[in-house]
Design a protein around this motif. Structure first.
Motif, PDB file in Angstrom:
ATOM      1  N   GLY A   8       0.773  -1.234   0.000  1.00 28.00           N
ATOM      2  CA  GLY A   8       0.000   0.000   0.000  1.00 28.00           C
ATOM      3  C   GLY A   8       0.800   1.277   0.000  1.00 28.00           C
ATOM      4  O   GLY A   8       0.235   2.363  -0.127  1.00 28.00           O
ATOM      5  N   SER A  17      -4.367  10.583   0.283  1.00 29.15           N
ATOM      6  CA  SER A  17      -4.570   9.476   1.203  1.00 29.15           C
ATOM      7  C   SER A  17      -3.917   8.199   0.689  1.00 29.15           C
ATOM      8  O   SER A  17      -3.753   8.022  -0.519  1.00 29.15           O
ATOM      9  CB  SER A  17      -6.078   9.208   1.392  1.00 29.15           C
ATOM     10  OG  SER A  17      -6.726  10.326   1.945  1.00 29.15           O
ATOM     11  N   ILE A  19      -3.681   3.789   1.993  1.00 32.28           N
ATOM     12  CA  ILE A  19      -4.011   2.741   2.968  1.00 32.28           C
ATOM     13  C   ILE A  19      -2.889   1.712   2.944  1.00 32.28           C
ATOM     14  O   ILE A  19      -2.575   1.147   1.898  1.00 32.28           O
ATOM     15  CB  ILE A  19      -5.340   2.055   2.644  1.00 32.28           C
ATOM     16  CG1 ILE A  19      -6.485   3.052   2.620  1.00 32.28           C
ATOM     17  CG2 ILE A  19      -5.632   0.949   3.667  1.00 32.28           C
ATOM     18  CD1 ILE A  19      -7.814   2.440   2.189  1.00 32.28           C
ATOM     19  N   SER A  21      -1.467  -1.945   4.359  1.00 33.26           N
ATOM     20  CA  SER A  21      -1.944  -3.224   4.875  1.00 33.26           C
ATOM     21  C   SER A  21      -0.749  -4.079   5.258  1.00 33.26           C
ATOM     22  O   SER A  21       0.314  -3.987   4.646  1.00 33.26           O
ATOM     23  CB  SER A  21      -2.767  -3.974   3.820  1.00 33.26           C
ATOM     24  OG  SER A  21      -3.882  -3.238   3.423  1.00 33.26           O
ATOM     25  N   PHE A  67      -4.847   9.745  10.796  1.00 31.20           N
ATOM     26  CA  PHE A  67      -4.623   8.319  10.525  1.00 31.20           C
ATOM     27  C   PHE A  67      -5.564   7.484  11.375  1.00 31.20           C
ATOM     28  O   PHE A  67      -5.897   7.853  12.503  1.00 31.20           O
ATOM     29  CB  PHE A  67      -3.185   7.922  10.864  1.00 31.20           C
ATOM     30  CG  PHE A  67      -2.116   8.504   9.980  1.00 31.20           C
ATOM     31  CD1 PHE A  67      -2.391   9.493   9.054  1.00 31.20           C
ATOM     32  CD2 PHE A  67      -0.806   8.066  10.102  1.00 31.20           C
ATOM     33  CE1 PHE A  67      -1.395  10.029   8.251  1.00 31.20           C
ATOM     34  CE2 PHE A  67       0.205   8.585   9.318  1.00 31.20           C
ATOM     35  CZ  PHE A  67      -0.096   9.576   8.396  1.00 31.20           C
ATOM     36  N   THR A  68      -5.956   6.340  10.837  1.00 30.89           N
ATOM     37  CA  THR A  68      -6.791   5.399  11.576  1.00 30.89           C
ATOM     38  C   THR A  68      -6.220   3.998  11.438  1.00 30.89           C
ATOM     39  O   THR A  68      -5.997   3.531  10.313  1.00 30.89           O
ATOM     40  CB  THR A  68      -8.235   5.408  11.058  1.00 30.89           C
ATOM     41  OG1 THR A  68      -8.770   6.727  11.145  1.00 30.89           O
ATOM     42  CG2 THR A  68      -9.108   4.456  11.872  1.00 30.89           C
ATOM     43  N   SER A  70      -6.666  -0.117  12.156  1.00 28.08           N
ATOM     44  CA  SER A  70      -7.683  -1.132  12.389  1.00 28.08           C
ATOM     45  C   SER A  70      -7.051  -2.505  12.148  1.00 28.08           C
ATOM     46  O   SER A  70      -5.969  -2.596  11.583  1.00 28.08           O
ATOM     47  CB  SER A  70      -8.896  -0.919  11.479  1.00 28.08           C
ATOM     48  OG  SER A  70      -8.512  -0.988  10.119  1.00 28.08           O
ATOM     49  N   TYR A  79      -4.335  -2.620   9.332  1.00 28.27           N
ATOM     50  CA  TYR A  79      -4.436  -1.576   8.310  1.00 28.27           C
ATOM     51  C   TYR A  79      -4.085  -0.221   8.917  1.00 28.27           C
ATOM     52  O   TYR A  79      -4.269   0.009  10.109  1.00 28.27           O
ATOM     53  CB  TYR A  79      -5.855  -1.516   7.751  1.00 28.27           C
ATOM     54  CG  TYR A  79      -6.371  -2.819   7.216  1.00 28.27           C
ATOM     55  CD1 TYR A  79      -7.147  -3.664   8.017  1.00 28.27           C
ATOM     56  CD2 TYR A  79      -6.103  -3.224   5.918  1.00 28.27           C
ATOM     57  CE1 TYR A  79      -7.629  -4.865   7.541  1.00 28.27           C
ATOM     58  CE2 TYR A  79      -6.582  -4.426   5.428  1.00 28.27           C
ATOM     59  CZ  TYR A  79      -7.346  -5.247   6.241  1.00 28.27           C
ATOM     60  OH  TYR A  79      -7.815  -6.435   5.762  1.00 28.27           O
ATOM     61  N   LEU A  80      -3.632   0.664   8.042  1.00 31.29           N
ATOM     62  CA  LEU A  80      -3.423   2.045   8.451  1.00 31.29           C
ATOM     63  C   LEU A  80      -3.983   2.941   7.353  1.00 31.29           C
ATOM     64  O   LEU A  80      -3.422   3.021   6.256  1.00 31.29           O
ATOM     65  CB  LEU A  80      -1.935   2.342   8.677  1.00 31.29           C
ATOM     66  CG  LEU A  80      -1.639   3.733   9.236  1.00 31.29           C
ATOM     67  CD1 LEU A  80      -2.171   3.844  10.678  1.00 31.29           C
ATOM     68  CD2 LEU A  80      -0.146   4.033   9.204  1.00 31.29           C
ATOM     69  N   GLN A  81      -5.095   3.569   7.655  1.00 26.68           N
ATOM     70  CA  GLN A  81      -5.687   4.543   6.744  1.00 26.68           C
ATOM     71  C   GLN A  81      -5.044   5.888   7.033  1.00 26.68           C
ATOM     72  O   GLN A  81      -5.120   6.393   8.170  1.00 26.68           O
ATOM     73  CB  GLN A  81      -7.203   4.624   6.968  1.00 26.68           C
ATOM     74  CG  GLN A  81      -7.884   5.762   6.228  1.00 26.68           C
ATOM     75  CD  GLN A  81      -7.986   5.526   4.737  1.00 26.68           C
ATOM     76  OE1 GLN A  81      -8.479   4.499   4.288  1.00 26.68           O
ATOM     77  NE2 GLN A  81      -7.502   6.494   3.946  1.00 26.68           N
ATOM     78  N   MET A  82      -4.409   6.461   6.027  1.00 24.34           N
ATOM     79  CA  MET A  82      -3.690   7.721   6.204  1.00 24.34           C
ATOM     80  C   MET A  82      -4.337   8.787   5.332  1.00 24.34           C
ATOM     81  O   MET A  82      -4.359   8.659   4.111  1.00 24.34           O
ATOM     82  CB  MET A  82      -2.212   7.556   5.830  1.00 24.34           C
ATOM     83  CG  MET A  82      -1.504   6.433   6.591  1.00 24.34           C
ATOM     84  SD  MET A  82       0.273   6.369   6.282  1.00 24.34           S
ATOM     85  CE  MET A  82       0.272   5.887   4.564  1.00 24.34           C
ATOM     86  N   ASN A  83      -4.864   9.816   5.966  1.00 26.40           N
ATOM     87  CA  ASN A  83      -5.501  10.935   5.268  1.00 26.40           C
ATOM     88  C   ASN A  83      -4.731  12.223   5.536  1.00 26.40           C
ATOM     89  O   ASN A  83      -3.923  12.301   6.466  1.00 26.40           O
ATOM     90  CB  ASN A  83      -6.946  11.097   5.745  1.00 26.40           C
ATOM     91  CG  ASN A  83      -7.799   9.884   5.456  1.00 26.40           C
ATOM     92  OD1 ASN A  83      -7.615   9.192   4.458  1.00 26.40           O
ATOM     93  ND2 ASN A  83      -8.763   9.610   6.337  1.00 26.40           N
TER      94      ASN A  83
END
Length: 115
Positions: A8, A17, A19, A21, A67-68, A70, A79-83
């Motif tokens: 990712g 953004s 993401i 994984s 960042f989030t 999960s 996972y790391l969601q990066m905005n």
């Protein structure tokens, strides 16, 4: 043999953004904490975010609200969601897994944010 496989990373413009994984291939007994660290050139590796087996999260101040993290326990994946990425987020991001008998690190995935 258990390995952490990250994906990712890439190049993104500021404000964009990504993401990340990370999947643990193989069998790991009782994963406790999963998370992400990063290391920028010339700097020490630093915590980005971690999540424990109960879903409790902890974030570095510099990513709070952007960042989030999960995890999917059935898939042994984090996972790391990066905005709202900015150039200061440019670094190699490393996946981290701490299980009851072992600690693993991924090989790292490059994230580059252009201004």
């Amino acid at each position: 043999q258990v390995q952490l496989v990250e994906s990712g990373g890439g190049l993104v413009q500021a404000g964009g953004s990504l993401i990340l994984s990370c999947v643990a291939s193989g069998s790991i007994f009782m994963i406790r904490t999963m998370g992400w660290y990063r290391q920028a050139p010339g700097k020490q590796r630093e915590l980005v975010a971690v999540i424990d087996s109960g879903g409790i999260t902890n974030y570095a101040d510099f990513v709070k609200g952007r960042f989030t993290i999960s995890r999917d326990n059935a898939k042994s994946t984090v996972y790391l969601q990066m905005n709202s990425l900015n150039p200061e987020d440019t670094a190699v991001y490393f996946c981290y897994v701490r299980a009851i008998t072992t600690t693993l690190w991924g090989q790292g995935t490059q994230v580059t944010v252009s201004s």
